[in-house]
Design a protein around this motif. Structure first.
Motif, PDB file in Angstrom:
ATOM      1  N   VAL A 124       0.818  -1.215   0.000  1.00 40.64           N
ATOM      2  CA  VAL A 124       0.000   0.000   0.000  1.00 40.64           C
ATOM      3  C   VAL A 124       0.853   1.268   0.000  1.00 40.64           C
ATOM      4  CG1 VAL A 124      -1.855   1.228   1.191  1.00 40.64           C
ATOM      5  CG2 VAL A 124      -1.754  -1.252   1.311  1.00 40.64           C
ATOM      6  N   LEU A 125       1.920   1.282   0.802  1.00 37.40           N
ATOM      7  CA  LEU A 125       2.763   2.475   0.929  1.00 37.40           C
ATOM      8  C   LEU A 125       4.203   2.137   0.570  1.00 37.40           C
ATOM      9  CD1 LEU A 125       1.418   3.843   4.333  1.00 37.40           C
ATOM     10  CD2 LEU A 125       0.810   4.607   2.034  1.00 37.40           C
ATOM     11  N   SER A 126       4.916   3.098   0.050  1.00 37.10           N
ATOM     12  CA  SER A 126       6.301   2.873  -0.352  1.00 37.10           C
ATOM     13  C   SER A 126       7.265   3.052   0.825  1.00 37.10           C
ATOM     14  CB  SER A 126       6.688   3.822  -1.483  1.00 37.10           C
ATOM     15  OG  SER A 126       6.743   5.146  -1.000  1.00 37.10           O
ATOM     16  N   GLU A 184      -6.333   4.418  -1.972  1.00 36.32           N
ATOM     17  CA  GLU A 184      -6.790   3.176  -1.333  1.00 36.32           C
ATOM     18  C   GLU A 184      -6.298   2.996   0.107  1.00 36.32           C
ATOM     19  OE1 GLU A 184      -3.045   2.137  -3.652  1.00 36.32           O
ATOM     20  OE2 GLU A 184      -4.820   3.347  -4.014  1.00 36.32           O
ATOM     21  N   ALA A 185      -5.432   3.868   0.573  1.00 34.65           N
ATOM     22  CA  ALA A 185      -4.881   3.748   1.925  1.00 34.65           C
ATOM     23  C   ALA A 185      -5.799   4.395   2.963  1.00 34.65           C
ATOM     24  CB  ALA A 185      -3.502   4.391   1.988  1.00 34.65           C
ATOM     25  N   ASP A 186      -5.991   3.717   4.082  1.00 35.20           N
ATOM     26  CA  ASP A 186      -6.772   4.261   5.190  1.00 35.20           C
ATOM     27  C   ASP A 186      -5.876   5.207   5.981  1.00 35.20           C
ATOM     28  OD1 ASP A 186      -7.870   4.657   7.803  1.00 35.20           O
ATOM     29  OD2 ASP A 186      -9.071   2.859   7.573  1.00 35.20           O
ATOM     30  N   PRO A 187      -6.245   6.470   6.136  1.00 31.25           N
ATOM     31  CA  PRO A 187      -5.399   7.431   6.857  1.00 31.25           C
ATOM     32  C   PRO A 187      -5.106   7.033   8.301  1.00 31.25           C
ATOM     33  CG  PRO A 187      -7.291   8.542   5.866  1.00 31.25           C
ATOM     34  CD  PRO A 187      -7.475   7.083   5.650  1.00 31.25           C
ATOM     35  N   GLY A 214      -3.750  -2.045   8.305  1.00 29.64           N
ATOM     36  CA  GLY A 214      -2.355  -2.477   8.357  1.00 29.64           C
ATOM     37  C   GLY A 214      -1.435  -1.737   7.403  1.00 29.64           C
ATOM     38  N   GLU A 215      -1.857  -0.584   6.899  1.00 29.12           N
ATOM     39  CA  GLU A 215      -1.013   0.186   5.974  1.00 29.12           C
ATOM     40  C   GLU A 215       0.286   0.622   6.640  1.00 29.12           C
ATOM     41  OE1 GLU A 215      -5.279   1.034   4.713  1.00 29.12           O
ATOM     42  OE2 GLU A 215      -4.227   0.845   6.601  1.00 29.12           O
ATOM     43  N   TYR A 216       0.195   0.999   7.907  1.00 24.72           N
ATOM     44  CA  TYR A 216       1.383   1.434   8.638  1.00 24.72           C
ATOM     45  C   TYR A 216       1.167   1.203  10.133  1.00 24.72           C
ATOM     46  CZ  TYR A 216      -1.230   5.606  10.011  1.00 24.72           C
ATOM     47  OH  TYR A 216      -2.166   6.456  10.546  1.00 24.72           O
ATOM     48  N   HIS A 217       2.260   1.208  10.861  1.00 24.49           N
ATOM     49  CA  HIS A 217       2.229   1.145  12.323  1.00 24.49           C
ATOM     50  C   HIS A 217       3.092   2.289  12.826  1.00 24.49           C
ATOM     51  CE1 HIS A 217       0.153  -2.685  12.476  1.00 24.49           C
ATOM     52  NE2 HIS A 217       0.906  -3.042  11.470  1.00 24.49           N
ATOM     53  N   SER A 218       2.690   2.862  13.931  1.00 25.04           N
ATOM     54  CA  SER A 218       3.396   4.031  14.435  1.00 25.04           C
ATOM     55  C   SER A 218       4.049   3.757  15.783  1.00 25.04           C
ATOM     56  CB  SER A 218       2.426   5.212  14.547  1.00 25.04           C
ATOM     57  OG  SER A 218       1.363   4.877  15.414  1.00 25.04           O
ATOM     58  N   PHE A 219       4.897   4.674  16.168  1.00 26.17           N
ATOM     59  CA  PHE A 219       5.610   4.626  17.443  1.00 26.17           C
ATOM     60  C   PHE A 219       5.420   5.987  18.097  1.00 26.17           C
ATOM     61  CE2 PHE A 219       9.893   5.830  19.250  1.00 26.17           C
ATOM     62  CZ  PHE A 219       9.745   5.151  20.443  1.00 26.17           C
ATOM     63  N   PRO A 249       3.159 -13.408  -0.557  1.00 23.76           N
ATOM     64  CA  PRO A 249       3.812 -13.030   0.703  1.00 23.76           C
ATOM     65  C   PRO A 249       3.654 -11.523   0.943  1.00 23.76           C
ATOM     66  CG  PRO A 249       5.421 -13.777  -0.929  1.00 23.76           C
ATOM     67  CD  PRO A 249       4.077 -13.861  -1.565  1.00 23.76           C
ATOM     68  N   SER A 250       3.759 -11.118   2.184  1.00 16.72           N
ATOM     69  CA  SER A 250       3.668  -9.700   2.551  1.00 16.72           C
ATOM     70  C   SER A 250       5.070  -9.163   2.799  1.00 16.72           C
ATOM     71  CB  SER A 250       2.861  -9.525   3.840  1.00 16.72           C
ATOM     72  OG  SER A 250       1.578 -10.027   3.684  1.00 16.72           O
ATOM     73  N   ARG A 251       5.299  -7.915   2.393  1.00 17.34           N
ATOM     74  CA  ARG A 251       6.579  -7.255   2.656  1.00 17.34           C
ATOM     75  C   ARG A 251       6.309  -5.975   3.424  1.00 17.34           C
ATOM     76  NH1 ARG A 251      11.212  -7.936  -0.882  1.00 17.34           N
ATOM     77  NH2 ARG A 251      11.291  -5.680  -0.971  1.00 17.34           N
ATOM     78  N   PHE A 252       7.044  -5.803   4.512  1.00 17.11           N
ATOM     79  CA  PHE A 252       6.923  -4.610   5.342  1.00 17.11           C
ATOM     80  C   PHE A 252       8.284  -3.948   5.481  1.00 17.11           C
ATOM     81  CE2 PHE A 252       3.116  -6.796   6.436  1.00 17.11           C
ATOM     82  CZ  PHE A 252       2.212  -5.816   6.810  1.00 17.11           C
TER      83      PHE A 252
END
Length: 81
Positions: free
Chosen positions: A6-8, A27-30, A35-40, A72-75
């Protein structure tokens, strides 16, 4: 971290601000609810002091597909020191 589907990689380590969300593809949920991103979170009103850290480079991990024949998923992750 960001989900490469979803995100680069360029989003890794960016502050979560208006510019970050404005750069999302449609298409990304803000909120990152899919699961588009995870924050800290390292600072805020409930913190006595900010969590000390240094942002390092980024690295990628691939995870097996959830189902037979799936992709497969890539993060991408930010190294934090």
């Amino acid at each position: 971290s960001v989900n490469e589907a979803v995100l680069s990689r360029q989003f890794v380590g960016s502050p979560l601000d208006r510019a970050f969300v404005d750069a999302f593809p449609p298409e990304a949920d803000p909120c990152g609810e899919n699961g588009e991103y995870h924050s800290f979170v390292y600072d805020g009103p409930i913190f006595r002091t900010p969590v000390p850290f240094h942002l390092g480079g980024s690295y990628c991990r691939e995870y097996p597909a959830d189902s037979p024949g799936g992709k497969p998923s890539r993060f991408w992750y930010a190294a934090v020191e």
